[in-house]
Design a protein around this motif. Structure first.
Motif, mmCIF file in Angstrom:
data_model
loop_
_atom_site.group_PDB
_atom_site.id
_atom_site.type_symbol
_atom_site.label_atom_id
_atom_site.label_comp_id
_atom_site.label_asym_id
_atom_site.label_seq_id
_atom_site.Cartn_x
_atom_site.Cartn_y
_atom_site.Cartn_z
ATOM 1 N N ILE A 380 0.701 -0.686 -0.152
ATOM 2 C CA ILE A 380 -0.182 -0.093 -0.190
ATOM 3 C C ILE A 380 0.811 1.334 -0.654
ATOM 4 C CG2 ILE A 380 -1.548 -0.934 0.827
ATOM 5 C CD1 ILE A 380 -1.255 -0.130 3.612
ATOM 6 N N LYS A 381 0.455 1.909 -0.211
ATOM 7 C CA LYS A 381 0.738 3.731 -0.345
ATOM 8 C C LYS A 381 0.765 4.247 0.659
ATOM 9 C CE LYS A 381 2.005 3.558 -5.142
ATOM 10 N NZ LYS A 381 1.908 4.364 -5.806
ATOM 11 N N ILE A 382 1.808 4.811 1.447
ATOM 12 C CA ILE A 382 1.081 6.435 2.238
ATOM 13 C C ILE A 382 1.713 7.455 2.573
ATOM 14 C CG2 ILE A 382 1.042 6.789 5.033
ATOM 15 C CD1 ILE A 382 0.992 3.670 5.504
ATOM 16 N N TYR A 383 0.686 8.531 2.340
ATOM 17 C CA TYR A 383 1.353 10.029 1.722
ATOM 18 C C TYR A 383 1.275 10.423 3.736
ATOM 19 C CZ TYR A 383 1.110 8.659 -2.943
ATOM 20 O OH TYR A 383 1.254 8.079 -4.043
ATOM 21 N N PRO A 384 1.693 12.176 2.940
ATOM 22 C CA PRO A 384 1.403 12.459 4.471
ATOM 23 C C PRO A 384 0.470 12.979 4.572
ATOM 24 C CG PRO A 384 3.586 13.367 2.992
ATOM 25 C CD PRO A 384 2.826 12.196 2.132
ATOM 26 N N THR A 385 0.933 14.018 5.870
ATOM 27 C CA THR A 385 -0.698 14.130 5.718
ATOM 28 C C THR A 385 -0.878 15.515 6.446
ATOM 29 O OG1 THR A 385 -3.353 14.780 7.347
ATOM 30 C CG2 THR A 385 -0.840 14.127 8.982
ATOM 31 N N SER A 386 -1.574 16.996 6.550
ATOM 32 C CA SER A 386 -1.841 18.434 6.879
ATOM 33 C C SER A 386 -0.943 18.344 8.455
ATOM 34 C CB SER A 386 -3.108 18.698 7.251
ATOM 35 O OG SER A 386 -3.324 19.853 7.845
ATOM 36 N N PRO A 387 0.102 19.069 7.482
ATOM 37 C CA PRO A 387 1.284 19.349 9.062
ATOM 38 C C PRO A 387 0.764 19.950 10.469
ATOM 39 C CG PRO A 387 2.208 20.120 7.638
ATOM 40 C CD PRO A 387 0.736 20.039 6.701
ATOM 41 N N ILE A 388 -0.611 20.708 10.443
ATOM 42 C CA ILE A 388 -0.787 21.577 12.003
ATOM 43 C C ILE A 388 -1.768 20.453 12.118
ATOM 44 C CG2 ILE A 388 -2.597 22.630 12.156
ATOM 45 C CD1 ILE A 388 -2.201 25.070 9.832
ATOM 46 N N HIS A 389 -2.250 19.306 11.684
ATOM 47 C CA HIS A 389 -2.762 17.666 11.965
ATOM 48 C C HIS A 389 -1.926 16.947 12.959
ATOM 49 C CE1 HIS A 389 -5.924 13.888 11.576
ATOM 50 N NE2 HIS A 389 -5.876 14.801 12.220
ATOM 51 N N ALA A 390 -0.907 16.813 11.914
ATOM 52 C CA ALA A 390 0.834 16.217 12.643
ATOM 53 C C ALA A 390 0.541 16.656 13.545
ATOM 54 C CB ALA A 390 1.327 15.543 11.789
ATOM 55 N N SER A 391 0.679 18.386 14.328
ATOM 56 C CA SER A 391 1.336 18.965 15.175
ATOM 57 C C SER A 391 1.001 18.268 16.437
ATOM 58 C CB SER A 391 1.339 20.214 15.131
ATOM 59 O OG SER A 391 1.946 20.304 14.014
ATOM 60 N N CYS A 392 -0.702 18.513 16.540
ATOM 61 C CA CYS A 392 -1.241 17.662 17.333
ATOM 62 C C CYS A 392 -0.707 16.792 18.823
ATOM 63 C CB CYS A 392 -2.966 17.286 17.320
ATOM 64 S SG CYS A 392 -3.394 19.100 15.999
#
Length: 404
Positions: A380-392
């Motif tokens: 499968i392929k996994i991509y980044p998400t919103s950096p603001i979301h990941a900062s939580c």
């Protein structure tokens, strides 16, 4: 005494190509009104350190930056951002001088804003079994005739690979063009051609979206649900089950949802498990041993007993702290779903169901079962998400402080 405090106002997670903004404040904390303190200079720089397992990775000398490439000298009074750091400096931005000869009276403070762009070809932040990439904003300051003191603020970098150029949005139709390089040539999103007469005396206004907005729209397009993928799971004796996966590309934080259908199976399946795993593969020229294998790390596991089950489903969350797929000159990271099926070698009879709904029936399974185990790996392929979301969910602190 001067207190130096720094913070990342937006948080500690960024996409490669974004601008890192840091606010740095210098304060004279003396209680004596007549005390005046001064600093000779202060400078800021972004570095990326790569540390490897010496038993598994051999790095060519061309992969590393020397200390001279990061700083001009190595003495205690110079700015050496990688001083005391483990590993090799694989990325170093140009140093920015904040000031020279700063004088502060008692209780006085002065703030500076530092901004720099993370190169789009940077490696992502990653902590694997053999390789680690870590980013820091390093601030150096020095008093006259004293050693330089450093403040380090770690932050996380996520990289979007394979997205190079995005066609212009016209008439509400979205098109995405995929290339092999990074986010280094992104065109401006436009709202469509104007049909009203243009004024030659007015400068045409163009609405530009930030790199983060563009990246989020690209990620939504790439990871959107399309036609479901169906897989027939079989072994040498017959069919075990049918597995349906609704998509093969996901963002960090999403759930991997799939459906198992055992109704057409000819081989009884007693139990199954699905594990989200990452594969860390060292490039051939950097391997310590020629026959070195791939390092596998397991994250989330779903396990279920499924004997006499007609249909069931899986729901596997992707951790926000995980690192998306990437490839560098040293390491390649891929993702997969690892399946394990425990099947019965002999048929297992099912109890007869009562014809009357008010009647009850019981079934006792056999004391022993001859079983076989089969495994299957689905990439499968996994991509980044919103950096603001990941900062939580990040454990990195977005601020630091030191006394000089």
């Amino acid at each position: 005494m001067i207190e130096v405090s720094a913070c990342l106002p937006r948080g500690s997670v960024y996409l490669a190509g974004e601008t890192v903004k840091s606010q740095i404040t210098f304060s004279n904390t003396s209680q004596n009104p007549s005390d005046t303190d001064s600093l000779a200079w202060s400078s800021v720089q972004i570095i990326c350190q790569c540390s490897v397992s010496e038993s598994r990775v051999h790095l060519p000398k061309s992969q590393q930056l020397s200390t001279e490439e990061v700083s001009t000298t190595g003495c205690d009074t110079s700015f050496v951002p990688n001083k005391g750091e483990r590993g090799l400096t694989v990325l170093s931005t140009k140093p920015r001088i904040l000031f020279c000869d700063l004088k502060l009276s008692a209780g006085e403070s002065k703030s500076f804003i530092y901004e720099d762009v993370i190169p789009v070809d940077s490696p992502p932040s990653y902590k694997g079994q053999a390789v680690k990439y870590s980013y820091k904003v390093t601030i150096g300051a020095q008093k006259f005739n004293q050693p330089t003191k450093l403040i380090r603020m770690p932050f996380r970098v996520m990289v979007l690979h394979g997205l190079n150029d995005i066609s212009v949005y016209t008439e509400g139709v979205y098109h995405v063009i995929l290339y092999d390089s990074g986010l280094n040539d992104i065109s401006v999103y436009t709202e469509g051609e104007e049909v009203s007469p243009s004024n030659p005396f007015l400068k045409p206004q163009q609405s530009e979206n930030s790199l983060l907005d563009i990246a989020m729209q690209v990620l939504s397009t790439v990871t959107a649900r399309k036609a479901p993928h169906s897989y027939n799971i079989t072994n040498a004796k017959g069919k075990v089950a049918k597995f349906i996966l609704f998509k093969q590309a996901y963002k960090l934080g999403e759930d991997i949802v799939g459906v198992f259908n055992f109704t057409d199976g000819t081989i009884p399946c007693v139990q199954y498990s699905v594990t989200l795993q990452s594969e860390e593969q060292i490039s051939e020229e950097c391997r310590k041993k020629p026959g070195q294998g791939t390092a596998v790390t397991s994250y989330v596991k779903h396990q279920e007993m499924c004997l006499h089950t007609a249909k069931t489903h899986i729901n596997i969350p992707i951790p926000l702290t995980a690192t998306p797929c990437f490839i560098t000159d040293i390491v390649c990271l891929r993702w997969r779903l690892h399946f394990e099926f425990v099947t019965s070698s002999d048929p297992i009879s099912e109890s007869e169901r009562p014809t009357n709904m008010d009647d009850a029936a019981s079934w006792r399974g056999p004391a022993t079962i001859n079983v076989e185990t089969m495994v299957w790996d689905l990439p499968i392929k996994i991509y980044p998400t919103s950096p603001i979301h990941a900062s939580c969910v990040t454990m990195l602190k977005s601020g630091s402080c030191v006394q000089i």
